[in-house]
Design a protein around this motif. Structure first.
Motif, PDB file in Angstrom:
ATOM      1  N   PHE A   1      24.959  39.292  28.761  1.00 21.64           N
ATOM      2  CA  PHE A   1      23.472  39.902  28.503  1.00 21.64           C
ATOM      3  C   PHE A   1      23.549  41.300  28.415  1.00 21.64           C
ATOM      4  O   PHE A   1      22.792  42.048  27.501  1.00 21.64           O
ATOM      5  CB  PHE A   1      22.566  39.309  29.543  1.00 21.64           C
ATOM      6  N   ASP A   2      24.203  42.119  29.165  1.00 20.05           N
ATOM      7  CA  ASP A   2      24.277  43.462  29.173  1.00 20.05           C
ATOM      8  C   ASP A   2      24.787  44.184  27.931  1.00 20.05           C
ATOM      9  O   ASP A   2      24.260  45.052  27.337  1.00 20.05           O
ATOM     10  CB  ASP A   2      25.093  44.041  30.312  1.00 20.05           C
ATOM     11  N   LYS A   3      25.761  43.366  27.606  1.00 13.84           N
ATOM     12  CA  LYS A   3      26.544  44.020  26.190  1.00 13.84           C
ATOM     13  C   LYS A   3      25.577  43.743  25.176  1.00 13.84           C
ATOM     14  O   LYS A   3      25.518  44.644  24.309  1.00 13.84           O
ATOM     15  CB  LYS A   3      27.893  43.267  26.146  1.00 13.84           C
ATOM     16  N   ALA A   4      24.927  42.412  25.148  1.00 15.47           N
ATOM     17  CA  ALA A   4      24.166  42.166  23.660  1.00 15.47           C
ATOM     18  C   ALA A   4      22.900  42.952  23.790  1.00 15.47           C
ATOM     19  O   ALA A   4      22.297  43.597  22.812  1.00 15.47           O
ATOM     20  CB  ALA A   4      23.712  40.521  23.598  1.00 15.47           C
ATOM     21  N   SER A   5      22.145  43.098  25.026  1.00 14.53           N
ATOM     22  CA  SER A   5      21.053  43.868  24.968  1.00 14.53           C
ATOM     23  C   SER A   5      21.155  45.377  24.842  1.00 14.53           C
ATOM     24  O   SER A   5      20.384  46.040  24.282  1.00 14.53           O
ATOM     25  CB  SER A   5      20.340  43.707  26.210  1.00 14.53           C
ATOM     26  N   GLY A   6      22.312  45.932  25.185  1.00 16.11           N
ATOM     27  CA  GLY A   6      22.607  47.310  25.024  1.00 16.11           C
ATOM     28  C   GLY A   6      22.805  47.734  23.600  1.00 16.11           C
ATOM     29  O   GLY A   6      22.569  48.715  23.327  1.00 16.11           O
TER      30      GLY A   6
ATOM     31  N   ASP B   1      20.810  29.728  24.514  1.00 13.80           N
ATOM     32  CA  ASP B   1      21.318  28.824  24.384  1.00 13.80           C
ATOM     33  C   ASP B   1      22.116  27.889  25.572  1.00 13.80           C
ATOM     34  O   ASP B   1      22.150  26.828  26.142  1.00 13.80           O
ATOM     35  CB  ASP B   1      22.092  28.130  23.050  1.00 13.80           C
ATOM     36  N   ASP B   2      23.117  28.843  25.838  1.00 12.22           N
ATOM     37  CA  ASP B   2      24.160  28.649  26.811  1.00 12.22           C
ATOM     38  C   ASP B   2      23.695  28.662  28.298  1.00 12.22           C
ATOM     39  O   ASP B   2      23.995  27.917  28.987  1.00 12.22           O
ATOM     40  CB  ASP B   2      25.289  29.633  26.718  1.00 12.22           C
ATOM     41  N   TRP B   3      22.823  29.677  28.660  1.00 12.81           N
ATOM     42  CA  TRP B   3      22.367  29.901  30.058  1.00 12.81           C
ATOM     43  C   TRP B   3      21.030  29.663  30.275  1.00 12.81           C
ATOM     44  O   TRP B   3      19.976  30.331  29.882  1.00 12.81           O
ATOM     45  CB  TRP B   3      22.580  31.616  30.286  1.00 12.81           C
ATOM     46  N   GLU B   4      20.743  28.404  30.612  1.00  9.65           N
ATOM     47  CA  GLU B   4      19.527  27.739  30.656  1.00  9.65           C
ATOM     48  C   GLU B   4      18.544  28.609  31.724  1.00  9.65           C
ATOM     49  O   GLU B   4      17.388  28.962  31.677  1.00  9.65           O
ATOM     50  CB  GLU B   4      19.380  26.367  31.213  1.00  9.65           C
ATOM     51  N   GLY B   5      19.333  28.918  32.788  1.00  4.10           N
ATOM     52  CA  GLY B   5      18.481  29.728  33.907  1.00  4.10           C
ATOM     53  C   GLY B   5      18.377  31.121  33.376  1.00  4.10           C
ATOM     54  O   GLY B   5      17.252  31.994  33.833  1.00  4.10           O
TER      55      GLY B   5
END
Length: 336
Positions: free
Chosen positions: A91-96, A118-122
């Motif tokens: 998440f950090d890498k993508a959002s950055g 898709d992978d991380w429901e939480g």
């Protein structure tokens, strides 16, 4: 378990001592116990010992099972924490990278966030929130193609990032989506829509906001979409230039167009089915453009036009398919 074993050993010893002592005592007839009586007593002692041994075995097995379960639970928790750590890192890498100067890098980040959702429901809602936040940010003004063609090309590439986000969200809202995002909150408050968006055969069942959105250009299709729950709001939205199709099924929840302004678009509710739930056009301004409710079925639910202003737009209710549950607040002169 230690206490159980101690009790079992003590009880076994006492039983054996008692049996041996009894064998040394005279019987009720004054005679020492016979061999048959000795064997019967021994059988009883062994049966009791066997029972105690069975209890001990059960306790030992139960304790082993508890230990195994605790170890498995710790292993699962460790694995879960490791998975979350990996998800957060993704998440950090993508959002950055969503703020990168390159449109290609931003596109890769958008796809990475959608895959992570898709992978991380939480963490799905968190990923969706970031994608929606990107759409809410105002786009840069369009550069003059003649004066600076390179800047115009770069601007078009950045527009492709927004188009891709809309497409990925719509794909995940389809009724047959492999990994659906139905029920997720979608915050499009204040977005400006100036490109084609295809919400055909999607399902809206969560909290969705198009409040203060501006449908300025392009074609936006909700054909076959189903509004089945939650709250979908177009309050204060401006339909000012786009062509918007709401040939949808309103079958639950609350859909609000309150205070929206139909001021220049072609908006078609043609063939829509109002079957359940509540749809509100209260305080809506039909001030320009064309709005069609032709062939609509008012078959159920509650549809309201209270305080709606029909002052300038061309609004038609031609050949309404079903008036069994007529809308509230619709002026008599507009009903056909």
């Amino acid at each position: 378990m230690a206490i159980t074993l101690a009790v079992a050993i003590t009880a076994t010893g006492l039983l054996l001592l008692g049996a041996l002592a009894w064998l040394g005592l005279p019987s009720t007839t004054g005679q020492k116990p016979t061999v048959a009586e000795f064997l019967d007593t021994l059988k009883i002692v062994l049966a009791v010992v066997g029972g105690i041994g069975g209890v001990v075995a059960l306790v030992v097995a139960y304790r082993k099972q508890r230990i195994t379960e605790e170890e498995n639970h710790r292993a699962r928790e460790t694995a879960r924490r490791e998975d979350i750590k990996l998800y957060v890192d993704r998440f950090d890498k993508a959002s950055g990278k969503l703020g990168d100067a390159s449109a290609a890098v931003r596109l890769a980040a958008v796809h990475a966030l959608a895959a992570l959702a898709d992978d991380w429901e939480g963490g799905r809602q968190m990923c969706i929130d970031v994608l929606c936040a990107y759409l809410r940010m105002p786009p840069d003004p369009e550069p003059d193609r003649e004066i600076d063609p390179g800047a115009h090309t770069a601007w078009q590439a950045m527009g492709e990032v927004r188009t891709t986000i809309w497409r990925l969200i719509a794909v995940h809202l389809r009724a047959d989506a492999p990994i659906p995002w139905h029920g997720a909150d979608l915050d499009f408050t204040g977005v400006t829509i100036n490109s084609d968006i295809d919400f055909t055969y999607t399902v809206f069942s969560g909290q969705v906001s198009f409040d203060h959105a501006r449908f300025a250009d392009g074609m936006v299709s909700f054909l076959g979409a189903r509004f089945v729950g939650g709250h979908v709001s177009f309050e204060h939205a401006a339909f000012s230039g786009a062509m918007v199709w709401f040939g949808s099924v309103f079958a639950g929840g609350h859909v609000s167009f309150g205070h929206a302004n139909f001021c220049g678009s072609e908006v078609w509710f043609r063939g829509a089915i109002f079957a359940d739930g509540r749809v509100s056009f209260d305080d809506t301004a039909f001030s320009g453009g064309e709005v069609s409710f032709d062939h609509v079925a008012f078959a159920g639910g509650q549809v309201s036009f209270r305080n709606a202003n029909f002052s300038g737009a061309k609004v038609s209710f031609t050949e309404v398919a079903d008036w069994s549950h007529p809308p509230e607040g619709l002026p008599p002169d507009i009903q056909t």
